[in-house]
Design an enzyme around this catalytic site. Structure first.
Site, PDB file in Angstrom:
ATOM      1  N   GLY A 199       0.826  -1.200   0.000  1.00 15.30           N
ATOM      2  CA  GLY A 199       0.000   0.000   0.000  1.00 15.30           C
ATOM      3  C   GLY A 199       0.863   1.254   0.000  1.00 15.30           C
ATOM      4  O   GLY A 199       1.982   1.274  -0.527  1.00 15.30           O
ATOM      5  N   SER A 200       0.370   2.302   0.660  1.00 16.27           N
ATOM      6  CA  SER A 200       0.994   3.628   0.543  1.00 16.27           C
ATOM      7  C   SER A 200       2.390   3.738   1.145  1.00 16.27           C
ATOM      8  O   SER A 200       3.115   4.688   0.834  1.00 16.27           O
ATOM      9  CB  SER A 200       0.087   4.674   1.170  1.00 16.27           C
ATOM     10  OG  SER A 200      -1.065   4.868   0.379  1.00 16.27           O
ATOM     11  N   ILE A 201       2.809   2.824   2.001  1.00 15.93           N
ATOM     12  CA  ILE A 201       4.183   2.914   2.509  1.00 15.93           C
ATOM     13  C   ILE A 201       5.188   2.718   1.372  1.00 15.93           C
ATOM     14  O   ILE A 201       6.326   3.180   1.454  1.00 15.93           O
ATOM     15  CB  ILE A 201       4.451   1.913   3.655  1.00 15.93           C
ATOM     16  CG1 ILE A 201       4.225   0.468   3.202  1.00 15.93           C
ATOM     17  CG2 ILE A 201       3.615   2.247   4.880  1.00 15.93           C
ATOM     18  CD1 ILE A 201       4.639  -0.571   4.245  1.00 15.93           C
TER      19      ILE A 201
END
Length: 735
Positions: free
Chosen positions: A321-323
């Site tokens: 995801g966004s990491i």
């Protein structure tokens, strides 16, 4: 005639003698061959058989080495216990001899089994099965192991029975002083003391030492003969394995993981703390875990047991995801395709390769610069960034940061993750990879990449081993070897990582990770909330929420990752579930390591307190209002006179800290001030928002499913009691 007969008899006699000589010679040859066969070919076998009859050979297991933390605190030790073996032939002879000497009081195997069972507190039926052990061909076995790791008190009772053929020798038992502490790192051993999982498995050859042997001559009752020559080789104690784990930091992570698991009703929680400059793992915890002193729960199947023992930090893979936007961002900086002032446009969605891809904020973020798309975790901005990079350059950094390959952590069962091959990446794949979909990683793999951003651009092999040592005869610790340096690969420049760390600090101060903010400390980090892939498709309502962070941001000494698997569907936004857990771990580590903040202790301590939204208690009686405030952890002042609360200061809706004071004003006028300050509901689930709105006497109009991304009234604006607030919810991945 007589002379002729004489000559014939003489010839016959000679022939007979010759035949006899030849026969004797042939017999001699046969005997010689037989003797040679017995002495040369069968000699060792017969010698072994003879030795077995008149000697007792007992293997003496070596004491297993200890496992210690970085400060030499004991995490796994071996205690001195005993083992019991059965010489079955001798036991039978003992029974026959006893019955011969005591014809009026005979015994049998069942009697022996009962007596041994009572002494060792074992089931006598199980003892009897050992006493009557058979070979696969149905013949009686000569010996059998009855029990391992028996305490001295039980062994003393067994010796008092004086049953010849029951042999007692020394043994060791693995013991873990802290039970489930560091369970998935330490691992377990089998009944023979051999490592099965974790450090016990990886460093088994170091820990197990070398067994010794005791060989003595015995009489027909299996008792040692006096004044006979014995052979004895002393077992070599296993060496100690010293880990990079710090017991205190591990304790902080254990407590935070336990709390996060409970608070979020999650399936699992993983927390890893590392030193980014060395690759040392300072803490690693998975919850739920298991008791190392009782690792084999009889209620579990073999498959369930393996799942319980599995170290999710190295064995489980997931879409980050966004990491992962951190990797896309540093790649763009290093390749020079972006600068801080570059503009990005977000209208809430875009079409790539015929597929409509939405930002987590469906109304869009509008025009943003590079720092903003990181702070806002804007999917549209990162799609554009991925397009500027191109698939070849993005894939270059995916490979350079080690994704798709095992990190090399010295723990078993590491998964490689799945990285889409360059030739298979289409335009849609490039877009989704850029903001954290499609490819999969494991926690340790991502931490190794994140460490490179924290330490100035060098990818370092993560490791759990610090050194191998032993204690000599003088009681002094001797270091035998230290961790051999793993790979160190220059990935990106110090200058670009410093820029990115500055932007990541904005995420903690202003963005989705603000629940990690601690006043006076400079923490840089990123949150990510990703849909969970189950059997090749995204599971409905199932998410993995993550936070990665480093501190201090300008020169990180600590990196940390919190991963929460399947938090409560009502609140799964990483900023709300993963970031708070990281905050507590960071603060405990700062205090432990003596890392000082920029502000006073009072200000720092205040920032750690729980945020509380002031409820609307106007129109209530004093008693009702006080009860509600107490439940919220707030204190109060009461001013004026009257039957009910007519005003509150600060106004309802303001966010203050637990323990703060609220002023309540009494009166009798029903035409009181009804202003409410609207909180920021971004990231809230519908259920959580409804609960907060109820306390503020507001109602809602929800559109969509997932978490709140847009609210019709800006945060901190004033609304009137009873107002209807419109919310747009979205289940697209983001923060």
């Amino acid at each position: 005639m007589n002379e002729r007969k004489y000559l014939v008899d003489r010839v016959v006699t000679r022939r007979r003698i010759l035949a006899c000589l030849l026969l004797m010679f042939f017999i001699f040859i046969l005997l010689s061959v037989r003797v040679a066969y017995i002495m040369v070919v069968k000699g060792p076998e017969y010698k072994a058989m003879a030795t077995e009859q008149w000697t007792s050979r007992v293997k003496i297991d070596a004491k297993r080495g200890r496992i210690l933390d970085t400060n030499y605190k004991e995490l796994a030790i071996s205690g001195n216990v005993y083992r019991v073996d059965l010489d079955l032939n001798t036991i039978k002879s003992y029974i026959n001899t006893y019955n011969y000497d005591n014809p009026n009081n005979t015994i049998d195997m069942e009697y022996i089994a009962i007596k041994i069972g009572e002494a060792l507190e074992m089931d006598s039926f199980e003892v009897l099965k050992k006493l009557e052990s058979k070979l696969p061909n149905g013949k009686d076995m000569q010996s059998a192991i009855l029990a391992r790791r028996i305490e001295k008190e039980k062994v003393d009772k067994l010796k008092d029975l004086n049953i010849t053929g029951v042999l007692v020798s020394s043994d060791t038992m693995r013991y873990y002083p802290n039970n489930d502490f560091l369970a998935h790192v330490l691992g377990v051993t089998n009944s023979d003391g051999k490592g099965l999982t974790g450090v016990e498995y990886v460093y088994n050859d170091v820990l197990q030492g070398k067994p010794g042997v005791r060989l003595v001559e015995i009489d027909r009752n299996s008792k040692d003969l006096a004044y006979t020559i014995s052979e004895y080789s002393k077992p070599e104690v296993g060496k100690d394995v010293v880990l990079t784990i710090d017991e205190n930091i591990q304790a902080f992570a254990e407590q935070a993981a336990k709390q996060a698991l409970s608070d979020n009703g999650a399936k699992a929680v993983t927390i890893v703390v590392m030193n980014p400059k060395t690759g040392e793992v300072l803490a690693l915890v998975n919850k739920p875990d298991y008791d190392l002193n009782n690792p084999r729960d009889k209620a579990l199947t073999f498959e369930e047991l393996q799942k319980t023992w599995r170290n999710r930090a190295v064995s489980d893979t997931f879409e980050p995801g966004s990491i992962f936007k951190i990797i896309t961002a540093i790649a763009a900086l290093e390749e020079g395709v972006v600068n801080e002032s570059m503009s990005f446009s977000c209208g809430g969605s875009t079409v790539v390769g015929g597929r409509t891809i939405k930002c987590w904020r469906t109304s869009g973020h509008g025009s943003q610069n590079f720092s903003d798309i990181i702070k806002n975790s804007c999917n549209m901005g990162f799609i554009q960034l991925g397009q500027k990079l191109g698939k070849e350059k993005l894939q270059k950094y995916i490979d350079l940061f080690g994704f798709g390959n095992k990190s090399g952590i010295d723990l078993p069962g590491e998964a490689s993750g799945i990285i889409k091959p360059l030739k298979s990446i289409n335009d849609t794949d490039l877009a989704t990879i850029a903001f954290g979909q499609t490819n999969t990683v494991n926690t340790m793999q991502f931490m190794a990449a994140f460490n490179a951003v924290a330490n100035g651009g060098t990818w370092i092999t993560p490791h759990i081993l610090k050194e191998v040592s032993h204690i000599d005869e003088k009681g002094e610790t001797i270091i035998d070897s230290k961790f051999s340096k793993g790979k160190e690969i220059r990935t990106v420049s110090e200058e670009q990582t410093a820029i990115l760390r500055k932007f990541l600090e904005r995420v903690v101060v202003e963005g989705s990770a603000k629940n990690t903010f601690i006043d006076g400390y400079h923490i840089a980090g990123k949150t990510g909330t990703a849909q969970k892939v189950i059997n090749g498709v995204y599971g409905s309502g199932k998410y993995i929420s993550s936070f990665v962070g480093m501190a201090p941001a300008d020169n990180p000494q600590i990196t940390l990752m919190v991963t929460i698997d399947e938090p409560n569907p009502g609140m799964y936004y990483a900023g709300l579930v993963a970031a708070p857990a990281a905050k507590q771990v960071f603060y405990n580590i700062f205090n432990y390591l003596g890392i000082k903040g920029d502000t006073s202790l009072e200000e720092t301590t205040r920032s750690l307190l729980k945020d509380v939204i002031i409820p609307d208690v106007r129109g209530m009686s004093t008693g009702e209002a006080i009860d509600i405030l107490k439940k919220e952890g707030l204190v109060y002042n009461i001013e004026g006179e009257g039957s009910f609360i007519v005003d509150v200061s600060p106004k309802p809706g303001y966010t203050i800290k637990e323990g703060d004071r609220v002023n309540l004003y009494l009166g009798n006028d029903t035409n009181y001030n009804k202003d409410i300050v609207l909180p920021d509901f971004t990231g809230y689930s519908k259920e959580t928002a409804i609960a907060v709105l109820k306390k503020l006497n507001l109602t809602a109009d929800f559109q969509g499913e997932g978490w709140i991304t847009v609210q019709s009234v800006e945060p901190e604006a004033f609304v009137q009691e009873g107002a209807v607030i419109k919310f747009i919810l979205n289940d697209e991945i983001g923060d």
